[in-house]
Design a protein around this motif. Structure first.
Motif, PDB file in Angstrom:
ATOM      1  N   LEU A  37       0.623  -1.204  -0.229  1.00 52.39           N
ATOM      2  CA  LEU A  37      -0.148  -0.300   0.043  1.00 52.39           C
ATOM      3  C   LEU A  37       0.970   1.602  -0.127  1.00 52.39           C
ATOM      4  O   LEU A  37       0.348   2.268  -0.481  1.00 52.39           O
ATOM      5  CB  LEU A  37      -1.742  -0.328   1.086  1.00 52.39           C
ATOM      6  N   SER A  38       1.933   1.700   1.040  1.00 56.21           N
ATOM      7  CA  SER A  38       2.913   2.324   1.032  1.00 56.21           C
ATOM      8  C   SER A  38       3.424   2.508  -0.513  1.00 56.21           C
ATOM      9  O   SER A  38       4.092   3.337  -0.924  1.00 56.21           O
ATOM     10  CB  SER A  38       3.497   2.322   1.971  1.00 56.21           C
ATOM     11  N   ASP A  39       3.490   1.657  -1.183  1.00 52.24           N
ATOM     12  CA  ASP A  39       4.396   1.829  -2.529  1.00 52.24           C
ATOM     13  C   ASP A  39       3.502   2.282  -3.413  1.00 52.24           C
ATOM     14  O   ASP A  39       3.678   3.428  -4.393  1.00 52.24           O
ATOM     15  CB  ASP A  39       4.660   0.394  -2.940  1.00 52.24           C
ATOM     16  N   MET A  41       1.547   4.127  -2.509  1.00 48.72           N
ATOM     17  CA  MET A  41       0.807   5.689  -1.656  1.00 48.72           C
ATOM     18  C   MET A  41       2.335   6.289  -2.586  1.00 48.72           C
ATOM     19  O   MET A  41       1.961   7.737  -3.140  1.00 48.72           O
ATOM     20  CB  MET A  41       0.866   6.273  -0.022  1.00 48.72           C
ATOM     21  N   GLY A  42       3.167   6.103  -2.349  1.00 49.39           N
ATOM     22  CA  GLY A  42       4.080   6.741  -2.828  1.00 49.39           C
ATOM     23  C   GLY A  42       4.169   6.594  -3.937  1.00 49.39           C
ATOM     24  O   GLY A  42       4.438   8.159  -4.712  1.00 49.39           O
ATOM     25  N   LYS A  43       4.505   5.848  -4.830  1.00 55.26           N
ATOM     26  CA  LYS A  43       4.731   6.191  -6.743  1.00 55.26           C
ATOM     27  C   LYS A  43       3.089   6.347  -7.811  1.00 55.26           C
ATOM     28  O   LYS A  43       4.405   6.136  -8.682  1.00 55.26           O
ATOM     29  CB  LYS A  43       5.755   4.780  -7.109  1.00 55.26           C
ATOM     30  N   VAL A  62      -6.580   4.094  -0.410  1.00 58.44           N
ATOM     31  CA  VAL A  62      -5.639   4.260  -0.484  1.00 58.44           C
ATOM     32  C   VAL A  62      -5.593   5.109  -2.382  1.00 58.44           C
ATOM     33  O   VAL A  62      -5.891   5.831  -2.671  1.00 58.44           O
ATOM     34  CB  VAL A  62      -4.941   3.073  -0.703  1.00 58.44           C
ATOM     35  N   LYS A  66      -4.898   8.985  -3.521  1.00 58.46           N
ATOM     36  CA  LYS A  66      -4.779   8.988  -4.704  1.00 58.46           C
ATOM     37  C   LYS A  66      -5.418   9.524  -5.794  1.00 58.46           C
ATOM     38  O   LYS A  66      -4.709   9.401  -6.490  1.00 58.46           O
ATOM     39  CB  LYS A  66      -4.093   7.722  -4.390  1.00 58.46           C
TER      40      LYS A  66
ATOM     41  N   GLU B  45      -0.336   8.027   5.762  1.00 63.33           N
ATOM     42  CA  GLU B  45       0.657   7.182   6.360  1.00 63.33           C
ATOM     43  C   GLU B  45       0.658   7.400   7.523  1.00 63.33           C
ATOM     44  O   GLU B  45       1.349   6.438   8.310  1.00 63.33           O
ATOM     45  CB  GLU B  45       2.316   7.459   5.589  1.00 63.33           C
ATOM     46  N   MET B 106       8.209   1.986   3.959  1.00 63.36           N
ATOM     47  CA  MET B 106       7.670   3.366   3.197  1.00 63.36           C
ATOM     48  C   MET B 106       7.076   4.427   3.605  1.00 63.36           C
ATOM     49  O   MET B 106       7.236   5.702   3.009  1.00 63.36           O
ATOM     50  CB  MET B 106       7.425   3.245   1.478  1.00 63.36           C
ATOM     51  N   ASN B 110       7.673   8.405   3.360  1.00 60.23           N
ATOM     52  CA  ASN B 110       6.818   8.994   2.101  1.00 60.23           C
ATOM     53  C   ASN B 110       6.298  10.028   2.041  1.00 60.23           C
ATOM     54  O   ASN B 110       6.076  11.463   1.717  1.00 60.23           O
ATOM     55  CB  ASN B 110       5.675   7.790   2.144  1.00 60.23           C
TER      56      ASN B 110
END
Lengths: 120, 136
Positions: A37-39, A41-43, A62, A66, B45, B106, B110
């Protein structure tokens, strides 16, 4: 040919729409594959489709935060009704693919490539 | 404008609720959508960190015409080595949390990447305080 919307893409690639039927006029810009999920969120970027095998409710949050175009659940994984209700509330399109992530991504990649080539 | 949210440790089904509420407010205020999306990533996050690691926490949001400032304070195990925690890929999340696709290590990177200022402090066995700010 302009960029296809989710309705056309879903028909062409044989995905099933589980939620957000009324939102299929969205035009997706590319896609992102990840179960982290953070991937995402980040990318991932807004208006992307998100290919994943995660089927818990946090994927809706998410996708909403996003502003993703749609979630594509792979392998026809069963999705709980509660998730789909939340997706409807938050205006998230959830599609189901009967193929694994690799094939689903491959089909989408070729599809987007075909659209690009037919424009030039 | 000020907002306050309680966050319960372990309550994954509600994770994202506070972030989503704040995002709606920012949209209504006509903040640049790119900046709104950055704030949303950082908020989410931060919220998930409390849910995944702490027993409970509070998120305070302070908003004016120039910036948004967010402070999260939790009661929990704290962070032993902040430098390590900031490294991409480092995580102390449980297997259960990882199976859900969290705990990729991450989250904090982030937050750092999407904010203008970030300050993380922690007392092991007591809790963690995270503060970040984004200018409009």
């Amino acid at each position: 040919m302009g960029k296809p919307n989710l309705k056309k893409l879903t028909e062409d690639l044989g995905f099933e729409c589980l939620s957000g039927e009324a939102l299929l006029d969205r035009i997706p810009q590319s896609a992102y594959v990840s179960d982290l999920l953070s991937d995402v969120m980040g990318k991932a970027h807004a208006d992307m489709m998100w290919i994943t095998s995660q089927v818990h409710k946090n994927i809706v949050a998410v996708a909403s935060l996003k502003e993703l175009s749609a979630i594509v659940i792979v392998n026809e994984r069963p999705v709980e009704k509660e998730l789909l209700e939340q997706a409807e509330d938050e205006e998230i399109v959830v599609l189901s693919s009967n193929l694994p992530a690799f094939e689903t991504a491959g089909k989408l990649y070729n599809y987007f490539l075909g659209v690009e080539n037919s424009k030039s | 404008m000020q907002f306050e949210f309680d966050i319960q440790g372990g309550d994954f089904s509600s994770a994202g609720k506070a972030s989503s509420d704040i995002k709606k407010v920012l949209k209504q205020l006509n903040i640049d959508p790119k900046i709104v999306r950055r704030i949303a990533v950082a908020l989410y996050e931060a919220e998930v960190n409390v849910v995944a690691h702490a027993y409970k926490g509070v998120m305070k949001v302070d908003l004016d015409a120039q910036k948004i400032k967010i402070v999260l304070e939790d009661e929990g195990p704290g962070i032993e080595n902040i430098e390590k925690a900031m490294q991409e890929g480092f995580s102390t999340a449980t297997d259960e949390v990882r199976q859900m696709g969290f705990g990729a290590g991450m989250g904090l990177p982030n937050i750092k990447r999407n904010t203008d200022e970030m300050l993380l402090t922690s007392v092991p066995d007591q809790g963690t305080r995270l503060e970040f700010m984004v200018r409009f």
